[in-house]
Scaffold this active site. Structure first.
Site, short mmCIF file in Angstrom:
data_model
loop_
_atom_site.label_atom_id
_atom_site.label_comp_id
_atom_site.label_asym_id
_atom_site.label_seq_id
_atom_site.Cartn_x
_atom_site.Cartn_y
_atom_site.Cartn_z
N LYS A 1 0.86 -1.18 0.00
CA LYS A 1 0.00 0.00 0.00
C LYS A 1 0.90 1.24 0.00
O LYS A 1 1.71 1.43 0.91
CB LYS A 1 -0.88 0.00 1.24
CG LYS A 1 -2.36 -0.06 0.91
CD LYS A 1 -3.20 -0.08 2.16
CE LYS A 1 -4.64 0.22 1.82
NZ LYS A 1 -5.48 0.25 3.02
O1 G3P Z 1 -8.46 0.52 4.06
C1 G3P Z 1 -8.60 1.69 4.78
C2 G3P Z 1 -9.86 2.43 4.57
O2 G3P Z 1 -10.88 1.56 4.33
C3 G3P Z 1 -10.08 3.44 5.67
O3 G3P Z 1 -11.36 3.47 6.17
O4 G3P Z 1 -12.98 3.98 7.94
O5 G3P Z 1 -10.63 4.80 8.18
O6 G3P Z 1 -12.14 5.82 6.52
P1 G3P Z 1 -11.80 4.58 7.26
#
Ligand code: G3P
Length: 214
Positions: free
Chosen positions: A83
């Site tokens: 990533k």
């Molecule tokens: O893979 C990371 C992404 O899905 C982040 O999600 O909930 O932190 O906005 P969030």
């Protein structure tokens, strides 16, 4: 459409391993799990549970260092996807990693133009964060829709991961616009599986079954 699990929680990964085809992690998700594993051991452990792609994020900000860090992480298992943050340095690293045959997932994508640049640099995946866009009053799914359309029209092999999923409707919308992958938090997978009518229907079937003579 493939379903990935958006978590670093080993127990949750084990629980849903029969449904999912991959896992995505990030530094925040890893910090959240209370684990005795080191970062590398955690990723290694996930790779023993899941056969498909496992995204692990690098934290360097300069492209040369990013590539070095990526090479170390990629050695953990053949199904590791690196990533890489969506910065100019990240794009430079993505291009180099793609030439080296290391798979990448360019993350923190909030516009179709960012996704286009990542695809152009050979990204294997781009992660569009729909929930965070919705949180600030934008339409996250429009970015997914535009990105899928652009990749299809111009034959980019890069796959779109709809990420930052907040609810089951996000998953449904991602499926409708043709996202290649959706990465889902365990709580949302759980919600997707539920319906009140299923529960009451099952209860009634079981009650009625008691009346059947054998
Ligand atoms: O893979 C990371 C992404 O899905 C982040 O999600 O909930 O932190 O906005 P969030």
């Amino acid at each position: 459409m493939k379903l990935f699990l958006d978590t670093a929680d080993i127990d949750q990964i084990r629980k849903y391993s029969f449904i999912i085809e991959g896992v995505t992690t990030n530094p925040s998700l890893i910090a959240k799990v209370n684990t005795e594993y080191s970062f590398e051991d955690l990723i290694q452990e996930i790779s023993t549970i899941v056969q498909g792609p496992i995204s692990a994020e690098i934290i360097s900000l300069e492209s040369g260092l990013m590539v070095e860090e990526a090479e170390t992480i990629a050695r953990i298992s053949p199904n590791i996807v690196i990533k890489v943050p969506m910065t100019m340095e990240g794009l430079k690293a993505t291009k180099r990693l793609s030439q080296m045959g290391i798979k990448t997932n360019v993350t923190l994508i909030f516009s179709a133009n960012q996704a286009l640049l990542a695809a152009h640099c050979g990204a294997t995946y781009v992660s569009v964060f729909v929930g965070r866009l919705d949180d600030i009053g934008h339409n996250g799914m429009e970015v997914v829709k535009d990105t899928v359309e652009i990749f299809t029209r111009h034959n980019y092999p890069t796959q779109v991961i709809t990420a930052s999923i907040r609810n089951p409707l996000h998953v449904l919308a991602a499926a409708k616009v043709g996202s290649h992958v959706v990465t889902i938090p365990p709580s949302v997978i759980e919600l997707m599986s539920k319906h009140n009518l299923t529960d009451t229907g099952l209860e009634r079937f079981l009650q009625d079954w008691k009346k059947v003579k054998f």
